[in-house]
Write a protein that holds these residues in place. Structure first.
Motif, PDB file in Angstrom:
ATOM      1  N   LEU A 175      33.482  33.422   9.851  1.00  0.00           N
ATOM      2  CA  LEU A 175      34.606  34.327  10.099  1.00  0.00           C
ATOM      3  C   LEU A 175      34.717  34.668  11.575  1.00  0.00           C
ATOM      4  CD1 LEU A 175      34.106  36.947   7.223  1.00  0.00           C
ATOM      5  CD2 LEU A 175      35.543  34.909   7.181  1.00  0.00           C
ATOM      6  N   ASP A 176      35.944  34.663  12.080  1.00  0.00           N
ATOM      7  CA  ASP A 176      36.155  35.180  13.423  1.00  0.00           C
ATOM      8  C   ASP A 176      36.327  36.699  13.324  1.00  0.00           C
ATOM      9  OD1 ASP A 176      38.797  35.645  12.586  1.00  0.00           O
ATOM     10  OD2 ASP A 176      39.628  33.977  13.742  1.00  0.00           O
ATOM     11  N   ALA A 177      36.602  37.362  14.443  1.00  0.00           N
ATOM     12  CA  ALA A 177      36.716  38.828  14.451  1.00  0.00           C
ATOM     13  C   ALA A 177      37.824  39.304  13.515  1.00  0.00           C
ATOM     14  CB  ALA A 177      36.970  39.328  15.871  1.00  0.00           C
ATOM     15  N   GLN A 178      38.937  38.584  13.464  1.00  0.00           N
ATOM     16  CA  GLN A 178      40.038  38.978  12.586  1.00  0.00           C
ATOM     17  C   GLN A 178      39.660  38.801  11.111  1.00  0.00           C
ATOM     18  OE1 GLN A 178      43.134  36.484  14.109  1.00  0.00           O
ATOM     19  NE2 GLN A 178      43.751  37.986  15.658  1.00  0.00           N
ATOM     20  N   GLY A 179      38.947  37.747  10.804  1.00  0.00           N
ATOM     21  CA  GLY A 179      38.476  37.529   9.441  1.00  0.00           C
ATOM     22  C   GLY A 179      37.504  38.616   9.009  1.00  0.00           C
ATOM     23  N   GLN A 180      36.637  39.031   9.937  1.00  0.00           N
ATOM     24  CA  GLN A 180      35.708  40.116   9.627  1.00  0.00           C
ATOM     25  C   GLN A 180      36.457  41.424   9.396  1.00  0.00           C
ATOM     26  OE1 GLN A 180      32.628  40.254  12.639  1.00  0.00           O
ATOM     27  NE2 GLN A 180      32.037  38.124  12.271  1.00  0.00           N
ATOM     28  N   ASN A 181      37.480  41.668  10.209  1.00  0.00           N
ATOM     29  CA  ASN A 181      38.293  42.878  10.000  1.00  0.00           C
ATOM     30  C   ASN A 181      38.997  42.840   8.647  1.00  0.00           C
ATOM     31  OD1 ASN A 181      37.606  44.101  12.390  1.00  0.00           O
ATOM     32  ND2 ASN A 181      39.335  43.262  13.518  1.00  0.00           N
ATOM     33  N   PHE A 182      39.455  41.661   8.240  1.00  0.00           N
ATOM     34  CA  PHE A 182      40.103  41.513   6.946  1.00  0.00           C
ATOM     35  C   PHE A 182      39.131  41.895   5.824  1.00  0.00           C
ATOM     36  CE2 PHE A 182      41.689  38.758   3.403  1.00  0.00           C
ATOM     37  CZ  PHE A 182      42.907  39.390   3.217  1.00  0.00           C
ATOM     38  N   LEU A 183      37.885  41.409   5.922  1.00  0.00           N
ATOM     39  CA  LEU A 183      36.883  41.767   4.918  1.00  0.00           C
ATOM     40  C   LEU A 183      36.584  43.263   4.927  1.00  0.00           C
ATOM     41  CD1 LEU A 183      34.102  39.025   4.735  1.00  0.00           C
ATOM     42  CD2 LEU A 183      35.997  39.449   3.203  1.00  0.00           C
ATOM     43  N   SER A 228      42.882  29.795   6.128  1.00  0.00           N
ATOM     44  CA  SER A 228      42.621  29.156   4.841  1.00  0.00           C
ATOM     45  C   SER A 228      41.120  28.921   4.673  1.00  0.00           C
ATOM     46  CB  SER A 228      43.377  27.835   4.768  1.00  0.00           C
ATOM     47  OG  SER A 228      43.164  27.194   3.548  1.00  0.00           O
ATOM     48  N   ASP A 229      40.489  28.420   5.721  1.00  0.00           N
ATOM     49  CA  ASP A 229      39.047  28.170   5.683  1.00  0.00           C
ATOM     50  C   ASP A 229      38.259  29.462   5.520  1.00  0.00           C
ATOM     51  OD1 ASP A 229      39.652  25.487   6.059  1.00  0.00           O
ATOM     52  OD2 ASP A 229      39.152  25.497   8.200  1.00  0.00           O
ATOM     53  N   MET A 230      38.638  30.487   6.287  1.00  0.00           N
ATOM     54  CA  MET A 230      37.904  31.761   6.227  1.00  0.00           C
ATOM     55  C   MET A 230      38.027  32.416   4.853  1.00  0.00           C
ATOM     56  SD  MET A 230      38.348  33.598   9.959  1.00  0.00           S
ATOM     57  CE  MET A 230      40.129  33.811   9.861  1.00  0.00           C
ATOM     58  N   ILE A 231      39.264  32.506   4.363  1.00  0.00           N
ATOM     59  CA  ILE A 231      39.472  33.157   3.068  1.00  0.00           C
ATOM     60  C   ILE A 231      38.831  32.336   1.953  1.00  0.00           C
ATOM     61  CG2 ILE A 231      41.216  33.832   1.372  1.00  0.00           C
ATOM     62  CD1 ILE A 231      43.025  34.621   3.719  1.00  0.00           C
ATOM     63  N   GLY A 232      38.944  31.021   2.044  1.00  0.00           N
ATOM     64  CA  GLY A 232      38.325  30.156   1.033  1.00  0.00           C
ATOM     65  C   GLY A 232      36.816  30.318   0.985  1.00  0.00           C
ATOM     66  N   PHE A 233      36.181  30.390   2.152  1.00  0.00           N
ATOM     67  CA  PHE A 233      34.731  30.567   2.191  1.00  0.00           C
ATOM     68  C   PHE A 233      34.335  31.925   1.614  1.00  0.00           C
ATOM     69  CE2 PHE A 233      30.732  31.870   4.136  1.00  0.00           C
ATOM     70  CZ  PHE A 233      29.924  30.790   3.808  1.00  0.00           C
ATOM     71  N   ALA A 234      35.030  32.985   2.052  1.00  0.00           N
ATOM     72  CA  ALA A 234      34.716  34.331   1.559  1.00  0.00           C
ATOM     73  C   ALA A 234      34.930  34.413   0.051  1.00  0.00           C
ATOM     74  CB  ALA A 234      35.563  35.371   2.289  1.00  0.00           C
TER      75      ALA A 234
END
Length: 178
Positions: free
Chosen positions: A70-78, A29-35
């Motif tokens: 972003l962690d590694a998974q968040g970066q992969n999502f982007l 939630s935090d990662m997607i919200g920030f992005a």
């Protein structure tokens, strides 16, 4: 906007399912919200809509701005969003993700506009009454608007309860016009 919502739904659902599997709903939630907030920025919008930049350059710019959040998974999502030209859908992805998260956690966000400042005790009573009415845990965000003259306006998802004096006067005015 509706186009982005249709595009965003599968990405939000995939992110939600991945976060559920990893027991990381709040982190995602935090990662997607920030992005999403980064994408909503006017300068980033210009960069992501620029015909002079490649997808890779746009992706790298997003990753550079978001890397600390972003962690590694968040970066992969982007990266996946970038490969599929979906970075601009991030605000809608975040919105749908938060809806799925709230449904799972049986919570709801209620925005309360009050004519006067509410005490902590009044806020607690309001939360309890809304929770019993909605069958979910309620988080409230209170703002003060003296133009209401008195009472409250409560907005939760698609429900609006207008108990303000201004709202009652408007209804009375409409009734008298007929």
């Amino acid at each position: 906007m509706a186009e982005f919502t249709t595009v965003a739904r599968p990405y939000a659902k995939a992110a939600f399912e991945h976060a559920m599997a990893g027991n990381a709903l709040t982190n995602w939630s935090d990662m997607i919200g920030f992005a999403a907030a980064v994408v909503a920025d006017e300068q980033m919008q210009m960069l992501l809509n620029s015909p002079h930049l490649t997808k890779e350059q746009q992706r790298d710019a997003m990753l550079k701005v978001c890397e600390s959040k972003l962690d590694a998974q968040g970066q992969n999502f982007l990266k996946i969003l970038s490969e599929n030209n979906r970075l601009l859908a991030l605000p809608q992805i975040a919105e749908i993700y938060e809806f799925l998260k709230a449904e799972f956690e049986k919570t709801i966000e209620a925005h309360v506009t009050s004519a006067a400042e509410l005490t902590a005790e009044q806020q607690d009573k309001l939360k309890q009454k809304l929770a019993s009415k909605l069958g979910r845990q309620v988080n409230i965000d209170v703002t003060v608007d003296s133009d209401l003259l008195g009472g409250l306006v409560i907005e939760a998802e698609d429900m609006v309860i207008d108990g303000s004096v201004r709202g009652k006067l408007a209804k009375l005015s409409e009734t008298l016009k007929v």
